[in-house]
Design an enzyme around this catalytic site. Structure first.
Site, PDB file in Angstrom:
ATOM      1  N   ARG A  51      59.312 -32.017 -61.137  1.00 54.76           N
ATOM      2  CA  ARG A  51      60.547 -31.708 -61.870  1.00 54.76           C
ATOM      3  C   ARG A  51      60.316 -31.121 -63.258  1.00 54.76           C
ATOM      4  O   ARG A  51      60.917 -30.103 -63.609  1.00 54.76           O
ATOM      5  CB  ARG A  51      61.406 -32.975 -62.073  1.00 54.76           C
ATOM      6  CG  ARG A  51      62.361 -33.276 -60.984  1.00 54.76           C
ATOM      7  CD  ARG A  51      62.476 -34.762 -60.852  1.00 54.76           C
ATOM      8  NE  ARG A  51      61.161 -35.283 -60.537  1.00 54.76           N
ATOM      9  CZ  ARG A  51      60.682 -35.323 -59.287  1.00 54.76           C
ATOM     10  NH1 ARG A  51      61.423 -34.956 -58.292  1.00 54.76           N
ATOM     11  NH2 ARG A  51      59.464 -35.765 -59.039  1.00 54.76           N
ATOM     12  N   THR A  52      59.514 -31.791 -64.062  1.00 57.01           N
ATOM     13  CA  THR A  52      59.446 -31.402 -65.467  1.00 57.01           C
ATOM     14  C   THR A  52      58.877 -29.986 -65.594  1.00 57.01           C
ATOM     15  O   THR A  52      59.448 -29.136 -66.279  1.00 57.01           O
ATOM     16  CB  THR A  52      58.608 -32.413 -66.266  1.00 57.01           C
ATOM     17  OG1 THR A  52      59.070 -33.720 -65.948  1.00 57.01           O
ATOM     18  CG2 THR A  52      58.745 -32.191 -67.760  1.00 57.01           C
ATOM     19  N   LYS A  80      35.961 -28.104 -68.457  1.00 54.08           N
ATOM     20  CA  LYS A  80      34.651 -27.764 -69.070  1.00 54.08           C
ATOM     21  C   LYS A  80      34.486 -28.463 -70.411  1.00 54.08           C
ATOM     22  O   LYS A  80      33.525 -28.230 -71.121  1.00 54.08           O
ATOM     23  CB  LYS A  80      34.571 -26.256 -69.300  1.00 54.08           C
ATOM     24  CG  LYS A  80      34.739 -25.423 -68.061  1.00 54.08           C
ATOM     25  CD  LYS A  80      34.721 -23.946 -68.458  1.00 54.08           C
ATOM     26  CE  LYS A  80      35.477 -23.112 -67.450  1.00 54.08           C
ATOM     27  NZ  LYS A  80      35.861 -21.817 -68.009  1.00 54.08           N
ATOM     28  N   ARG A 101      52.229 -31.817 -70.775  1.00 52.65           N
ATOM     29  CA  ARG A 101      52.134 -33.184 -70.230  1.00 52.65           C
ATOM     30  C   ARG A 101      50.666 -33.565 -70.219  1.00 52.65           C
ATOM     31  O   ARG A 101      49.805 -32.766 -69.853  1.00 52.65           O
ATOM     32  CB  ARG A 101      52.687 -33.238 -68.807  1.00 52.65           C
ATOM     33  CG  ARG A 101      52.386 -34.572 -68.132  1.00 52.65           C
ATOM     34  CD  ARG A 101      53.115 -34.772 -66.859  1.00 52.65           C
ATOM     35  NE  ARG A 101      54.543 -34.951 -67.106  1.00 52.65           N
ATOM     36  CZ  ARG A 101      55.410 -35.301 -66.158  1.00 52.65           C
ATOM     37  NH1 ARG A 101      54.988 -35.512 -64.921  1.00 52.65           N
ATOM     38  NH2 ARG A 101      56.688 -35.453 -66.432  1.00 52.65           N
ATOM     39  N   HIS A 129      58.828 -39.628 -72.971  1.00 52.14           N
ATOM     40  CA  HIS A 129      59.182 -38.477 -72.126  1.00 52.14           C
ATOM     41  C   HIS A 129      60.538 -37.970 -72.642  1.00 52.14           C
ATOM     42  O   HIS A 129      61.569 -38.151 -72.008  1.00 52.14           O
ATOM     43  CB  HIS A 129      59.261 -38.924 -70.661  1.00 52.14           C
ATOM     44  CG  HIS A 129      59.301 -37.815 -69.659  1.00 52.14           C
ATOM     45  ND1 HIS A 129      59.546 -36.493 -70.001  1.00 52.14           N
ATOM     46  CD2 HIS A 129      59.133 -37.832 -68.311  1.00 52.14           C
ATOM     47  CE1 HIS A 129      59.519 -35.754 -68.896  1.00 52.14           C
ATOM     48  NE2 HIS A 129      59.274 -36.543 -67.861  1.00 52.14           N
TER      49      HIS A 129
HETATM   50  N1   CP Z   1      60.956 -37.076 -63.925  1.00 52.02           N
HETATM   51  C1   CP Z   1      59.726 -36.541 -63.976  1.00 52.02           C
HETATM   52  O1   CP Z   1      59.057 -36.553 -65.015  1.00 52.02           O
HETATM   53  O2   CP Z   1      59.292 -36.021 -62.792  1.00 52.02           O
HETATM   54  P1   CP Z   1      57.933 -35.233 -62.594  1.00 52.02           P
HETATM   55  O3   CP Z   1      56.810 -36.227 -62.801  1.00 52.02           O
HETATM   56  O4   CP Z   1      57.964 -34.675 -61.197  1.00 52.02           O
HETATM   57  O5   CP Z   1      57.865 -34.167 -63.639  1.00 52.02           O
END
Ligand code: CP
Length: 307
Positions: A51-52, A80, A101, A129
């Site tokens: 999603r993100t 590396k 992320r 998040h």
């Molecule tokens: N909600 C969320 O962070 O989903 P993903 O881990 O798929 O990005």
């Protein structure tokens, strides 16, 4: 130049402005279709995501911009030994804004300290998040019409669930929001959230173990999966993973206007039969995630908005 590491990087009026912009984007998507024609977004994902990453990429494409990036540490020069700080210096030469992320808490913050472009924390370990929080706030506001005077149940892995930590930090700034924290003993909310966020702000909350006892009082039920990747051993995860399963029987105890949210991915914690219930809002929530990330990109890039 601004970065987004935590929901608290935005004041409540700034947050409301982003949510208002996201709602306008939802109603008038064509108006924004060329607002980022000359812009590029880099998605630097050192940890798995559906999603993100894809919603950030969809958001930038919906604004007319382009995207580049990597979806795992193994497919980048991190394999590396390149540091996050060096990587962001390099990516600053290719893109105008970046979503990162990383499994290590604080890695996007380290990147932001040396970056020439805005850095958005797209999830750092078990910490924060913030763009999921923007998504959650927009979903709640759109469905309930408000972000105050709500009783919110957070259920599942409250220890490692970074979406829960960010959401609590954001919601304590609204009036008369009460929390019901539903988790097994081992997965209770971290003490820094209990002491420094909830108690410090005099927020009403209870910690309970049984979902059935809590569900009748809730306006929102926010389910979370047990975060397998944060456990030190498989045995503990297997013991915890099916602790909560929301099914139609448990849902029959809830109010008619209680909505179910989940940041997803779902594993077993919501039975598939629940998806048909009009209160199941977790797939709508995914769509709101695109609108709110479009609004965030426009805000951080300080793009002049169309009339
Ligand atoms: N909600 C969320 O962070 O989903 P993903 O881990 O798929 O990005």
């Amino acid at each position: 130049m601004r970065h987004l590491m935590s929901p608290l990087d935005l004041s409540v009026p700034e947050l409301e402005k982003i949510l208002d912009l996201a709602s306008d984007i939802e109603k008038n998507p064509k108006k924004y279709a060329h607002t980022c024609d000359d812009k590029r977004l880099a998605t630097l994902f050192y940890e798995p995501s559906t999603r993100t990453r894809l919603s950030f990429e969809a958001a930038m494409m919906n604004l007319g911009g382009k995207v580049l990036g990597f979806s795992s540490a193994d497919s980048s020069s991190a394999a590396k030994g390149e540091t996050v700080a060096d990587t962001i210096r390099v990516v600053s030469c290719y893109a105008d804004i970046c979503a990162m992320r990383h499994p290590k808490e604080g890695a996007p913050l380290v990147a932001s300290m040396v970056s020439n472009i805005p850095v958005i924390n797209a999830g750092d370990g078990g910490h924060q998040h913030p763009t999921q929080t923007l998504t959650d706030l927009l979903t709640i506001r759109s469905l309930k019409g408000r972000l105050d005077n709500l009783t919110i149940g957070l259920c599942g892995d409250l220890k490692f669930g970074r979406t829960v930590h960010s959401l609590i930090e954001a919601l304590v700034r609204y009036q008369n929001v009460k929390f019901v924290l539903i988790s097994p003993e081992e997965l209770r909310i971290p003490s820094y959230i209990r002491e420094d966020v909830l108690k410090k702000n005099n927020i009403e909350f209870v910690e309970v173990e049984r979902l059935e006892d809590a569900i009748p009082d809730l306006d929102i039920l926010y389910m979370t999966r047990v975060q397998k990747e944060r456990f030190f051993n498989e045995e503990d995860y297997v013991r915890m993973k099916d602790f909560y399963i929301l099914d139609n029987q448990k849902l029959s105890l809830a109010k008619d206007d209680m909505y179910i949210l989940h940041p997803l991915p779902r594993v077993n914690e919501i039975a598939v039969e629940v998806d048909k219930d009009p209160r199941a809002a977790y797939f709508k929530q995914v769509q709101y995630g695109v609108y709110v990330r479009m609004a965030l990109i426009l805000t951080l890039l300080e793009v002049e908005l169309p009339c």
